[in-house]
Design a protein around this motif. Structure first.
Motif, PDB file in Angstrom:
ATOM      1  N   GLY A  67     -25.167  11.103  22.191  1.00 19.64           N
ATOM      2  CA  GLY A  67     -24.752  11.190  20.801  1.00 19.64           C
ATOM      3  C   GLY A  67     -25.625  12.143  20.002  1.00 19.64           C
ATOM      4  O   GLY A  67     -26.801  12.326  20.291  1.00 19.64           O
ATOM      5  N   ASP A 102     -26.732  13.079  15.962  1.00 25.23           N
ATOM      6  CA  ASP A 102     -26.717  12.747  14.543  1.00 25.23           C
ATOM      7  C   ASP A 102     -26.980  14.024  13.757  1.00 25.23           C
ATOM      8  O   ASP A 102     -27.955  14.742  14.021  1.00 25.23           O
ATOM      9  N   ASN A 115     -17.030  12.377  17.760  1.00 28.89           N
ATOM     10  CA  ASN A 115     -17.889  11.435  18.472  1.00 28.89           C
ATOM     11  C   ASN A 115     -19.314  11.386  17.933  1.00 28.89           C
ATOM     12  O   ASN A 115     -20.162  10.712  18.508  1.00 28.89           O
ATOM     13  N   ASP A 116     -19.597  12.109  16.847  1.00 33.21           N
ATOM     14  CA  ASP A 116     -20.953  12.155  16.311  1.00 33.21           C
ATOM     15  C   ASP A 116     -21.036  11.474  14.946  1.00 33.21           C
ATOM     16  O   ASP A 116     -20.038  11.365  14.229  1.00 33.21           O
ATOM     17  N   ARG A 117     -22.239  11.056  14.607  1.00 32.44           N
ATOM     18  CA  ARG A 117     -22.479  10.539  13.265  1.00 32.44           C
ATOM     19  C   ARG A 117     -22.936  11.698  12.380  1.00 32.44           C
ATOM     20  O   ARG A 117     -23.770  12.514  12.787  1.00 32.44           O
ATOM     21  N   GLY A 126     -24.010  12.871   8.211  1.00 31.36           N
ATOM     22  CA  GLY A 126     -24.368  12.466   6.862  1.00 31.36           C
ATOM     23  C   GLY A 126     -24.384  13.672   5.935  1.00 31.36           C
ATOM     24  O   GLY A 126     -24.476  14.817   6.388  1.00 31.36           O
ATOM     25  N   LEU A 168     -25.639   8.540   7.362  1.00 36.18           N
ATOM     26  CA  LEU A 168     -25.055   8.791   8.680  1.00 36.18           C
ATOM     27  C   LEU A 168     -23.924   7.810   8.966  1.00 36.18           C
ATOM     28  O   LEU A 168     -24.108   6.598   8.863  1.00 36.18           O
ATOM     29  N   THR A 169     -22.781   8.332   9.344  1.00 35.73           N
ATOM     30  CA  THR A 169     -21.634   7.482   9.629  1.00 35.73           C
ATOM     31  C   THR A 169     -20.704   8.186  10.603  1.00 35.73           C
ATOM     32  O   THR A 169     -20.667   9.420  10.679  1.00 35.73           O
ATOM     33  N   SER A 170     -19.960   7.389  11.344  1.00 38.85           N
ATOM     34  CA  SER A 170     -18.932   7.939  12.236  1.00 38.85           C
ATOM     35  C   SER A 170     -17.552   7.849  11.600  1.00 38.85           C
ATOM     36  O   SER A 170     -16.555   8.228  12.220  1.00 38.85           O
ATOM     37  N   ASP A 171     -17.498   7.347  10.362  1.00 44.53           N
ATOM     38  CA  ASP A 171     -16.236   7.232   9.631  1.00 44.53           C
ATOM     39  C   ASP A 171     -15.895   8.586   9.017  1.00 44.53           C
ATOM     40  O   ASP A 171     -16.371   8.943   7.936  1.00 44.53           O
ATOM     41  N   LYS A 172     -15.065   9.345   9.722  1.00 39.40           N
ATOM     42  CA  LYS A 172     -14.757  10.707   9.274  1.00 39.40           C
ATOM     43  C   LYS A 172     -13.924  10.717   7.997  1.00 39.40           C
ATOM     44  O   LYS A 172     -14.041  11.642   7.189  1.00 39.40           O
ATOM     45  N   SER A 216     -33.421   7.650  13.408  1.00 40.90           N
ATOM     46  CA  SER A 216     -32.259   7.735  14.295  1.00 40.90           C
ATOM     47  C   SER A 216     -32.698   7.629  15.757  1.00 40.90           C
ATOM     48  O   SER A 216     -33.731   8.175  16.158  1.00 40.90           O
TER      49      SER A 216
END
Length: 334
Positions: free
Chosen positions: A91, A93, A130-132, A134, A148-152, A188
């Protein structure tokens, strides 16, 4: 999920070539086994057609059908269902520190630097599912807009609402923007931590020296890609605020501390880029996208549904039915 039908051993279909041979052999044998009787007259004999005699070839037809079912079973028909699952094994970040000073409203990029940047960053976010990621914004001071979030969808919504405002102090605090981004990444556990630092000016305010902020990035193993945005020479930029609150534009020289941006990138193991128009800005983010690849492990699950058993059972049923007819209904004709 995809479902496909296949035969594992299709070579057995060549056995169907035996069927015409068997049919010819049956016709020849039947003709040879038919007894003939020559008499001068059939007067006095009761004649009639026996329907069982006419149906006798049904026995042979049942054998052919049974053989055909066995051949299909030998070819081994089956359906194949495939399911593919992916797993991120490495992953990344990423924090994007974006300059939101008034000079980002300059119109040397279309429609202006800020809107061109937002469009390009949105494309970058969509390309990294597939990445977080921010978002940090800074001018005279800095703050985290999106952790930082994976919610696009959340990221894109937050990015879309970014605009110049007078809420935060004016100026360009590159050191503060970089330090805030480092703070978001320092804890992280990702195997790769990246900051994309963008500015269109020089560090002229803030309490943190950019070099100190870059040393912090090195300490926490964070790579920094730096981007200087703006044309070479002059650019139509805001120079004053009109009575109605809008900006008055005028040509001002473009000043970017490229040496500082190069030093930050070199010290942290990143690269420096210069975006003088929309196309170059897009190419820069595409290049960073290629440099920071996320390793994906793919798992493929295959489910086989064997169907030869049905054909074997059908063949056995046909053979059994033919045998019963032969020893019962057609017994007197054998």
């Amino acid at each position: 999920m995809g479902s496909n039908f296949e035969f594992v051993n299709p070579q057995f279909f060549w056995l169907f070539l035996l069927l015409p041979v068997l049919i010819l052999w049956y016709l020849w044998k039947r003709k040879k086994q038919t007894a003939t009787l020559k008499i001068s007259s059939i007067q006095g004999f009761k004649t009639g057609k026996n329907w069982l005699a006419r149906l006798k070839p049904v026995l042979f037809a049942l054998r052919l059908l049974a053989l055909s079912a066995i051949i299909v079973a030998m070819a081994r028909p089956r359906t194949v269902d495939e399911t593919t699952k992916t797993k991120t094994t490495r992953g990344i970040d990423i924090v994007m520190a974006m300059d939101l000073s008034a000079s980002m409203l300059a119109r040397d990029l279309k429609p202006n630097r800020l809107e061109a940047l937002k469009t390009t960053v949105a494309h970058f976010i969509k390309g990294r599912p597939n990445d977080r990621i921010g978002l940090v914004e800074y001018a005279g001071e800095s703050y985290t807009r999106t952790p930082l979030t994976s919610d696009k969808n959340l990221l894109l919504s937050s990015l879309k609402s970014m605009e110049y405002n007078t809420t935060i102090e004016g100026g360009t605090a590159i050191g503060s923007g970089l330090a805030t981004a480092v703070n978001r990444l320092k804890d992280s556990r990702a195997k790769s931590k990246v900051i994309i630092l963008l500015t269109d000016g020089v560090n002229n305010t803030g309490f943190i020296d950019p070099k100190i902020a870059s040393e912090l990035a090195v300490e926490f193993g964070i790579k920094v890609y730096t981007i200087g945005i703006g044309t070479n020479g002059m650019a139509m930029s805001p120079i004053a605020i009109r009575p109605d609150g809008g900006f008055q534009y005028g040509n001002v020289p473009v000043e970017i501390d490229e040496q500082l941006m190069k030093d930050i990138a070199k010290r942290t193991g990143g690269q420096y880029f210069r975006a003088t128009d929309n196309q170059k800005l897009e190419k820069i983010y595409d290049e960073i996208n290629k440099l920071e690849k996320t390793d994906i492990e793919e798992f493929k699950y295959t489910n086989y549904n064997e169907m030869f058993r049905q054909w074997v059972i059908l063949g056995l049923i046909l053979i059994g039915f033919e045998f019963l007819l032969r020893i019962s209904l057609f017994r007197g004709f054998l």
